[in-house]
Design an enzyme around this catalytic site. Structure first.
Site, mmCIF file in Angstrom:
data_model
loop_
_atom_site.group_PDB
_atom_site.id
_atom_site.type_symbol
_atom_site.label_atom_id
_atom_site.label_comp_id
_atom_site.label_asym_id
_atom_site.label_seq_id
_atom_site.Cartn_x
_atom_site.Cartn_y
_atom_site.Cartn_z
ATOM 1 N N GLU A 210 33.196 44.324 50.954
ATOM 2 C CA GLU A 210 33.731 43.730 49.735
ATOM 3 C C GLU A 210 35.208 43.363 49.825
ATOM 4 O O GLU A 210 35.650 42.376 49.218
ATOM 5 C CB GLU A 210 33.489 44.640 48.529
ATOM 6 C CG GLU A 210 34.101 46.010 48.592
ATOM 7 C CD GLU A 210 33.785 46.810 47.331
ATOM 8 O OE1 GLU A 210 34.109 46.326 46.233
ATOM 9 O OE2 GLU A 210 33.210 47.909 47.449
ATOM 10 N N SER A 264 35.484 48.069 37.942
ATOM 11 C CA SER A 264 35.130 49.348 37.323
ATOM 12 C C SER A 264 36.151 50.404 37.712
ATOM 13 O O SER A 264 36.565 51.235 36.908
ATOM 14 C CB SER A 264 33.731 49.782 37.772
ATOM 15 O OG SER A 264 32.769 48.843 37.371
ATOM 16 N N SER A 267 41.139 49.042 43.541
ATOM 17 C CA SER A 267 41.566 49.080 44.938
ATOM 18 C C SER A 267 42.843 48.276 45.072
ATOM 19 O O SER A 267 42.980 47.208 44.472
ATOM 20 C CB SER A 267 40.500 48.492 45.871
ATOM 21 O OG SER A 267 39.444 49.412 46.089
ATOM 22 N N ARG A 279 43.769 48.542 52.951
ATOM 23 C CA ARG A 279 43.659 49.156 51.624
ATOM 24 C C ARG A 279 44.676 50.282 51.564
ATOM 25 O O ARG A 279 44.612 51.237 52.339
ATOM 26 C CB ARG A 279 42.243 49.680 51.385
ATOM 27 C CG ARG A 279 42.037 50.245 49.974
ATOM 28 C CD ARG A 279 40.627 50.787 49.796
ATOM 29 N NE ARG A 279 40.346 51.184 48.413
ATOM 30 C CZ ARG A 279 40.618 52.376 47.896
ATOM 31 N NH1 ARG A 279 41.196 53.307 48.651
ATOM 32 N NH2 ARG A 279 40.323 52.658 46.638
#
EC number: 2.7.1.33
Length: 442
Positions: A210, A264, A267, A279
């Protein structure tokens, strides 16, 4: 005292600011089924252009029917995947789907086109709503794009993740499997629903990372723009309801960039080039937290309802501010009296609990979640020495309150060194990245 770094004059007098428009693989049998379905494909999709996934031109730059371009298009025809072209991002709360509608279909192609493919195209492009909760964001449609040598429009569709089984059943009913379609999907739902795609829809699902899709989608959308307009924007005078303006921003110097993806959960990525990103961190307190808490505290049933309630609430009745403790500013450490010292701190008092409204609780919930996200983003920007912070994700959809608060706070607490940026297609980048990967399937 835990004074929140965020907080804004928008909350200073208790007035509500105006709201804007407003993850494993399946069993061996499943894998074998996937392989068999893939072998049934009758076209391949590689090549230099397809490897990039797109032509890196601005909308409307298709070169026309010259001999050289005809030869190039004919070569691409043998390399691109079969229609229909979809990209899916199956999140924890929402499914985001992008669909490429070809607009250069020849008379020969139209004659050979099977009815199921015509039916799919007509269904998706002739409706703005699907079932009770599916929505096509017409205002986000990208026109006259060229992908793999085909010219067309890109549509943006969203629906709740709990409706995913109905979507798979629709694919079965419309005989998607007869089209040898491979669905490229990202998000946790690509893993959660993989077996359902195979057993119910007879469809292959190719799972994609993702964050890779997110970056690819953002860079592509930035490269093509928004139908001649800027994709990126910022808020000028975000704390002033009368003077606040949404203005375009040209990301000429794209890197480095801090990307805060608010779905939700959250990141946060540091992006140094199209192939160099990481990340940095994240938080579980995101858009799902806001909506979930609002459902508990107010009884609302939709995200839009929660935001509407928040637009009419006064968070200062719920939160304990610096001035509630000091009687004014905490000057030694530069904390203004309007800064939040303790989110929901006033709710320790029975008298104050009885005085607040559901709207106040919704507003305070929104401010609390936004404060947390912004505070973490600011610290990450400082640690990574990045001054451009781009906030994306569906939490920001029709959520001008949160965007203005983030814009004001980053500027105020960084003394003008940090700028909060936003994007028109905020929640769809993962789906766009998945579509681009579809165009590279061999």
């Amino acid at each position: 005292m835990g004074a929140g770094w965020l907080g804004s004059p928008m909350e200073r007098h208790g007035g509500a600011a105006a709201s804007g428009s407003a993850g494993e693989s399946a069993s061996g049998n499943a894998e074998a089924r996937c392989a068999e379905l893939l072998r049934r494909r009758t076209s391949s999709g590689s090549g230099a252009e397809a490897a990039e996934g797109v032509r890196r031109e601005r909308p409307g730059s298709y070169s026309g029917p010259s001999s050289a371009s005809r030869q190039r298009v004919e070569g691409l025809r043998k390399k691109r995947p079969l229609f229909p072209w979809f990209g899916l991002d199956i999140g924890g709360t929402l499914v985001k789907l992008v669909y490429f509608e070809p607009k250069d279909i020849t008379a020969e192609e139209e004659k050979e086109e099977v009815e199921s493919l015509k039916s799919i195209r007509k269904y998706l492009t002739s409706n703005v709503a699907y079932g009770s909760a599916g929505i096509r964001d017409v205002h986000l449609e990208l026109k006259d794009l060229t992908l793999c040598g085909r010219k067309g429009n890109l549509h943006f569709i969203r629906f709740p993740t709990h409706d995913m089984p109905a979507f798979i059943q629709m694919g079965r009913d419309k005989n998607f499997s007869s089209l040898h379609t491979v669905f490229c999907a990202t998000g946790g739902g690509a893993y959660k629903f993989e077996q359902d795609f195979l057993t119910i829809g007879d469809l292959q699902l190719r799972k994609l990372d993702e964050l890779d899709c997110l970056i690819k989608g953002i860079l592509y959308i930035d490269s093509v723009g928004f139908n001649g307009r800027s994709q990126c924007y910022y808020f000028e005078n975000p704390a002033d309801s009368e003077k606040c303006q949404k203005l375009p921003f040209d990301l000429k110097n794209l890197y480095p960039l801090l990307l805060v993806n608010i779905g939700s959960g959250v990141s946060i990525l540091a992006v140094y080039s199209k192939d160099n990103y990481k990340r940095v961190t994240g938080t579980s307190l995101g858009g799902g937290t806001f909506f979930g808490l609002c459902c508990l505290l107010t009884g609302c049933t939709t995200f839009e309802e929660a935001l509407e309630m928040a637009s009419r609430g006064d968070s200062t009745k719920v939160d304990k501010l610096v001035r509630d403790i000091y009687g004014g500013d905490y000057e030694r450490f530069g904390l203004p009296g309007w800064a939040v010292a303790s989110s929901f701190g006033n709710m320790m008092s029975k008298e104050k609990r009885e005085a607040v409204s559901k709207e106040d609780l919704a507003r305070a919930t929104l401010i609390t979640i936004t404060n947390n996200i912004g505070s973490i983003a600011r610290m990450c920007a400082l640690n990574e020495n990045i001054n451009q912070v781009v906030f994306v994700g569906n939490f920001l959809r029709v959520n001008t309150i949160a965007m203005r608060l983030l814009a004001y706070a980053l500027d105020y607490w960084s003394k003008g060194q940090l700028k909060a940026l936003f994007s028109e297609h905020e929640g769809y980048f993962g789906a766009v990245g998945a579509l681009l990967e579809l165009l590279k399937i061999p």
